[in-house]
Design an enzyme around this catalytic site. Structure first.
Site, PDB file in Angstrom:
ATOM      1  N   ASP A 165     -51.325  -3.684  33.210  1.00  0.00           N
ATOM      2  CA  ASP A 165     -50.308  -3.517  32.276  1.00  0.00           C
ATOM      3  C   ASP A 165     -50.701  -3.580  31.012  1.00  0.00           C
ATOM      4  OD1 ASP A 165     -48.224  -3.734  30.556  1.00  0.00           O
ATOM      5  OD2 ASP A 165     -46.997  -4.985  32.238  1.00  0.00           O
ATOM      6  N   HIS A 166     -50.704  -2.111  30.411  1.00  0.00           N
ATOM      7  CA  HIS A 166     -51.447  -1.823  29.154  1.00  0.00           C
ATOM      8  C   HIS A 166     -50.895  -2.621  28.017  1.00  0.00           C
ATOM      9  CE1 HIS A 166     -48.263   1.063  28.672  1.00  0.00           C
ATOM     10  NE2 HIS A 166     -48.387   1.165  27.350  1.00  0.00           N
ATOM     11  N   HIS A 181     -43.491  -4.619  31.372  1.00  0.00           N
ATOM     12  CA  HIS A 181     -43.810  -4.924  29.726  1.00  0.00           C
ATOM     13  C   HIS A 181     -42.849  -6.047  29.181  1.00  0.00           C
ATOM     14  CE1 HIS A 181     -46.183  -1.195  30.433  1.00  0.00           C
ATOM     15  NE2 HIS A 181     -45.226  -0.538  29.999  1.00  0.00           N
TER      16      HIS A 181
END
Length: 510
Positions: A179-180, A242
């Site tokens: 999950d960037h 996110h």
């Protein structure tokens, strides 16, 4: 860092071009890679290795944080890249890939460490993982690690099935679900600000914090992602991963120690305490919207339903706002407001911690701009922290104005990109900022009832004009709680707030 072979499935795709190759190059220039590493790209497109290396060069030149170094430095980097084209659905084709990997390891005297990055459609994760095992690619004397992208399934049942497929070939500690947002500098800084400063941690509870707000807005529409986005929507694209990850980072308890499992254990406790809404409660706590024609950054833009490859009758949400609650001792009755959307006035991701106000008896009159104390984590595009205080206006006897104490994290040299940080962690075997299966599972259990409620309701999402901060319903939700959105309030938003407040007054709610 140990030497390794890095295998990228989907090596000619957009993710590899925009994120992975520039991240590898930046890590290389910064001295964060072992001198002995090899990268093998896998894709469907037939091309010579020399053409693939040129593709990597173009990606680094266009999207890299650091400028491309010509000459010997680039040649040394490019020489580590190989490419092989085959159908990843064909089990027999993996024998040729194994031969390329083993030949590279012999030539460079590598130790058998292998990282597999699946930059491909999630529904292929299980098949590719099984083929890797059956072909012997996971049978190595070194370590093996699998990195997979989101979305991890489309609901809890599909995510669980996908997880079971992958675990036939890789153990949980070998799976790195990326999950960037967890790789962003200021998201990782939340823990440090909280747990390394005695002025904040004693206040980090429902006795001192009034509410928490998390906004992640984009100015763009769906661009070239319409075929995916019209199936997913903002709820699955942003909230399930996110937004909930940022909630966990803000609301977790202090870990017993700074190691991977201790930190992730505390994040999971947040998800277990997150109040789940049944389908009948969804409309009271969650707002969905869809943008219509309006004024964007580049002039007038079309409505979502008029975008290319979008169903003209689509009810897909491009905006979500929600009121969340963490039902534990620390956060009881503290509302957490989240908001995310496309075609909004600004591209911004930030977390606002609003502290409770003092009694308005000493420093307050109608001319004062007395605001609550706010601690703001600015995550994107400006990175930093702002602490908003009240102080006497210069030259005035008693007028109070808000003043900000600011720290900017990216005002000088550009900090590492999120993918640089996460790839580096994966190479080191540090999975702290990757999502564990129980995090993913609990997130889906929260999201699924919302999705089911919307699927059963034929009503279209609330409309909002492109270039605004979402539908009026998102303001009604927060104003009816006696709060206000702090991010992006403009003249138009103040008009909306005033209209909602007047409507509330006319109904006798004031």
């Amino acid at each position: 860092m140990q030497p390794f072979v890095f295998l990228i499935f989907g090596a000619t795709g957009d993710l590899a071009k925009r994120k992975l190759f520039p991240a590898l190059y930046n890590l290389y220039l910064d001295g964060h890679l072992n001198n002995e590493f090899a990268v093998i790209g896998i894709g469907r497109t037939e091309m010579e290795v020399s053409r693939f290396r040129m593709f990597v060069r173009e990606a680094v030149s266009e999207f890299g944080r650091l400028p491309l170094q010509e000459g010997v430095e680039w040649e040394r980097f490019a020489a580590r890249f190989d490419y092989i084209a085959f159908d990843i659905m064909e089990a027999d084709a993996y024998a040729s890939l194994l031969a390329v990997v083993e030949e590279r390891e012999r030539k460079m005297q590598l130790t058998g460490n292998r990282m597999f990055y699946l930059a491909i459609a999630p529904q292929l994760f299980g098949t590719v993982s099984n083929h890797l095992k059956r072909s012997g690619l996971t049978n190595t004397t070194g370590w093996k690690r699998l990195v997979v992208e989101k979305p991890f399934g489309h609901d809890h049942a599909s995510a669980e099935m996908l997880n079971e497929e992958i675990k036939r070939s890789f153990a949980e500690e070998e799976i790195y679900r990326i999950d960037h947002y967890l790789g962003k500098e200021m998201v990782q800084n939340i823990q440090v600000i909280r747990f390394a400063n005695s002025m904040f941690e004693p206040l980090w509870n429902n006795r001192h914090i009034d509410n928490i707000q998390i906004t992640a807005s984009e100015t763009v529409g769906v661009e070239d992602r319409a075929s995916y986005y019209d199936r997913a929507g903002a709820l699955l694209d942003m909230v399930q991963n996110h937004m909930l990850q940022m909630v966990m980072m803000v609301c977790m308890e202090p870990p017993s120690r700074l190691n991977t499992e201790a930190i992730r254990d505390e994040k999971v406790k947040v998800m277990r305490a997150l109040r789940r809404y049944n389908e009948e409660e969804v409309d009271r706590h969650v707002v969905r919207g869809q943008y219509t024609e309006g004024k964007g950054r580049q002039g007038m833009v079309c409505a979502y339903r008029e975008e290319s490859n979008v169903n003209p009758a689509s009810t897909t949400e491009t905006f979500v706002a929600a009121r969340l609650f963490i039902d534990n001792f620390r956060w009881a009755d503290v509302p957490i407001y989240i908001r995310t959307g496309k075609r909004m006035p600004e591209k911004v991701t930030e977390i606002v911690i609003q502290f409770k106000a003092l009694p308005k008896r000493l420093y307050f009159n109608k001319n004062d701009d007395l605001t609550p104390n706010l601690l703001i984590f600015r995550i994107n595009p400006k990175e930093g922290i702002t602490l908003l205080l009240n102080a006497k206006k210069q030259g005035a006897d008693s007028q109070i104005v808000p003043v900000g104490m600011e720290y900017c994290n990216n005002c000088g040299d550009a900090p590492p990109e999120a993918y640089e940080s996460l790839l580096h962690d994966a190479m080191l075997g540090d999975s702290t900022f990757f999502t564990r299966w129980d995090e993913v599972s609990l997130a889906w259990k929260f999201i699924d009832p919302i999705r089911r409620a919307w699927d059963k309701n034929p009503r279209s999402p609330e409309e909002y004009a492109a270039g605004t901060w979402g539908p009026a319903e998102s303001y009604k939700m927060i104003i009816n709680d006696g709060k206000r959105w702090w991010t992006g309030e403009s003249t138009e938003e103040r008009k909306t707030i005033k209209a909602v407040e007047q409507q509330k007054y006319r109904k006798g709610e004031s």
